[in-house]
Design an enzyme around this catalytic site. Structure first.
Site, PDB file in Angstrom:
ATOM      1  N   ASP A 130       0.828  -1.207   0.000  1.00 31.90           N
ATOM      2  CA  ASP A 130       0.000   0.000   0.000  1.00 31.90           C
ATOM      3  C   ASP A 130       0.865   1.261   0.000  1.00 31.90           C
ATOM      4  OD1 ASP A 130      -2.202  -1.563  -0.040  1.00 31.90           O
ATOM      5  OD2 ASP A 130      -2.650  -1.383   2.108  1.00 31.90           O
ATOM      6  N   CYS A 131       1.988   1.184   0.736  1.00 33.95           N
ATOM      7  CA  CYS A 131       2.856   2.369   0.818  1.00 33.95           C
ATOM      8  C   CYS A 131       3.863   2.448  -0.322  1.00 33.95           C
ATOM      9  CB  CYS A 131       3.554   2.413   2.175  1.00 33.95           C
ATOM     10  SG  CYS A 131       4.167   0.817   2.738  1.00 33.95           S
ATOM     11  N   TYR A 132       4.177   1.284  -0.946  1.00 31.09           N
ATOM     12  CA  TYR A 132       5.105   1.252  -2.090  1.00 31.09           C
ATOM     13  C   TYR A 132       4.426   0.494  -3.227  1.00 31.09           C
ATOM     14  CZ  TYR A 132       8.805   2.623   1.188  1.00 31.09           C
ATOM     15  OH  TYR A 132       9.574   3.279   2.098  1.00 31.09           O
TER      16      TYR A 132
END
Lengths: 132, 392
Positions: B131-133
């Site tokens: 989700d963050c990368y």
């Protein structure tokens, strides 16, 4: 590897069966191009020799031990002095003493006349600075 | 006790351009001519150096973030695998890693040297996406200037002595010590002898964590004791070990390194390694330090080890001095055997002189170690065994 080689025999070893030994003992494929013997019993033999570098090297040692002069008629190696780091590792396999480190500054020197064209130095060089 | 000097006093002289600096080869003659006491008074710093293949070499790199960003878990630099188990865009590339496409002809050492030379290097990286990368793949080109950080971190460099290699078997051996010819056909050896850093400070008085050094043309530091640090080995009356002993973990800025002081090495039948250029200054704190740096090749010995024995603990055929090894041949069992180095003496001298110039110009000062190395550290081997019961 394949080399063109010129053997010169002193009179006392002309009766040694060199060609037989090169085939039988060192598994070399030889093709005699020219052979001669003079009135002083000194002989010469020009031939193509094919075999593994190791067998070739051992055969040279054998010939030298027999007192026979072996000259390779060969392309001379080239050294790229931009990539060579003068480590000296090539000198370790140079049986003929063509590759040496200068005793003064430890720079690699190539004595062309002494090179017998065995080409063992090419693969040994860690910086791949030697080619033909 | 005679003359003693502190790091502060020596550094003050360096900054004033008044320090007297010589190489570890030059100092031998000076001590012979003037004696230890006079030489201790006159000389402030002695430079040591080596340029040899050191497999335990590599670089930490930070690529910077793409947009959208990727957490790289599989990383290839010019098709050589780099470690994907650090944070999103950090990696470590080891010198001996081999190309997926070219094999041993090109490896991590070549990638590092291409970066130092300013060349473009292809980066391919993959991720499962988070989700963050969210990004799952990148293919781009990097240079040393595009990287945020790039520094060499070498877990083991500058061995204090190294065994010479011989082969008693009937077939040639291809090793990291070069090609060892059958039937004791040659002897290959490493280290720069009397110029070698840890030969000149055998008990690690001035070389420790934090020592300021020359690393491949840039400034660097000793980061820690090197791996396989084995200071407990048998030593002579000068404290010099007969076998591989102390080692150094070194760190230095890749971006400032120079191609002439670092080079990839490919050993036929073995694989990729790296020639690393290291220079270490030794402050002459007192007469004992001067005595340590004035050792000559005739005082330094190493074992000749038989590489045809396929065990970790290989037998020694005896001791030989570096003076004998340098002469080009040694006598063994009545037979003359050709010797050849793997460490470049020419490059080692260049480095010792370059570091000397840096200090004379006042652009390089000494750093006292902030932590000294252990004097009695020994090695353990790797035991091949089953798991202990309670851990099963």
């Amino acid at each position: 590897m394949k080399n063109k080689i010129l053997l010169t025999f002193p009179g006392d070893v002309t009766n040694t069966p060199i060609a037989y030994d090169l085939v039988k003992k060192y598994d070399l494929r030889i093709n005699i191009l020219r052979a001669s013997i003079n009135y002083n019993m000194k002989g010469s033999l020009l031939m193509d020799v094919e075999g593994t570098p190791e067998n070739m090297e051992n055969a040279i040692k054998y010939l030298q031990d027999e007192g026979i002069n072996a000259d390779f008629i060969h392309p001379i190696i080239k050294i790229d002095h931009d990539t060579c780091v003068d480590c000296g590792l090539c000198t370790s396999v140079c049986v003929s003493g063509a590759l040496i480190l200068s005793p003064d500054d430890f720079a690699l020197e190539f004595l062309q006349d002494k090179c017998v064209g065995c080409n063992l130095c090419i693969n040994v060089c860690p910086t791949k600075s030697i080619s033909i | 006790m005679g003359v003693t000097k502190t790091y502060d006093e020596i550094n003050a002289k360096i900054k004033e351009g008044k320090a007297v600096v010589v190489t570890a080869e030059e100092v031998i003659k000076i001590v012979q001519e003037k004696g230890l006491e006079k030489a201790t008074e006159e000389i402030d710093v002695v430079t040591t150096a080596t340029f040899g293949p050191m497999c335990s070499t590599g670089a930490f790199l930070n690529f910077g973030h793409a947009d959208p960003p990727i957490r790289m878990s599989e990383i290839l630099l010019n098709d050589v695998e780099a470690y994907g188990g650090l944070a999103a865009v950090d990696t470590y590339i080891g010198a001996t890693a081999e190309s997926k496409t070219q094999g041993a002809l090109y490896g991590g050492a070549h990638v590092i040297c291409d970066l130092i030379a300013g060349k473009e290097v292809e980066l391919k990286a993959y991720s499962r996406g988070t989700d963050c990368y969210p990004r799952k793949e990148v293919k781009t080109y990097i240079t040393k200037d595009s990287l945020n950080e790039a520094y060499l971190f070498n877990p083991r460099n500058s061995y204090q002595n190294y065994s010479a290699a011989i082969n008693t078997s009937s077939k040639n051996l291809k090793t990291y010590m070069g090609t060892l010819l059958a039937n004791k056909g040659n002897v290959n050896y490493c280290t720069s002898g009397a110029l070698s850093p840890l030969f000149n400070d055998p008990t690690y008085r001035t070389i420790g964590v934090g020592t300021h050094i020359f690393l491949c043309g840039a400034e660097g530091y000793v980061a820690w004791q090197g791996t396989q640090f084995n200071s407990a080995n048998e030593r002579d009356e000068n404290g010099i070990p007969y076998s591989p002993s102390g080692t150094l973990a070194l760190i230095g800025d890749l971006k400032n390194m120079k191609s002439e002081y670092i080079s990839p090495a490919v050993f036929d039948g073995y694989g990729v390694s790296m020639f690393v250029g290291v220079g270490i200054p030794i402050p002459i704190l007192d007469i004992d330090m001067m005595k340590a740096v004035s050792i000559d090749n005739k005082d330094l010995f190493t074992n000749i080890i038989d590489y045809s024995v396929e065990k970790n603990d290989k037998p020694s055929l005896g001791l030989v001095s570096y003076e004998q090894l340098r002469s080009g041949s040694i006598e063994l069992d009545g037979k003359s055997i050709k010797t050849a180095p793997i460490t470049s003496m020419k490059k080692s001298r260049e480095i010792a002189n370059e570091l000397k110039d840096w200090i004379l110009k006042g652009s390089f000062v000494l750093q006292e170690p902030i932590k000294l190395f252990p004097q009695k550290s020994s090695l353990t081997g790797l035991e091949i065994r089953e798991a202990t019961k309670d851990e099963k």
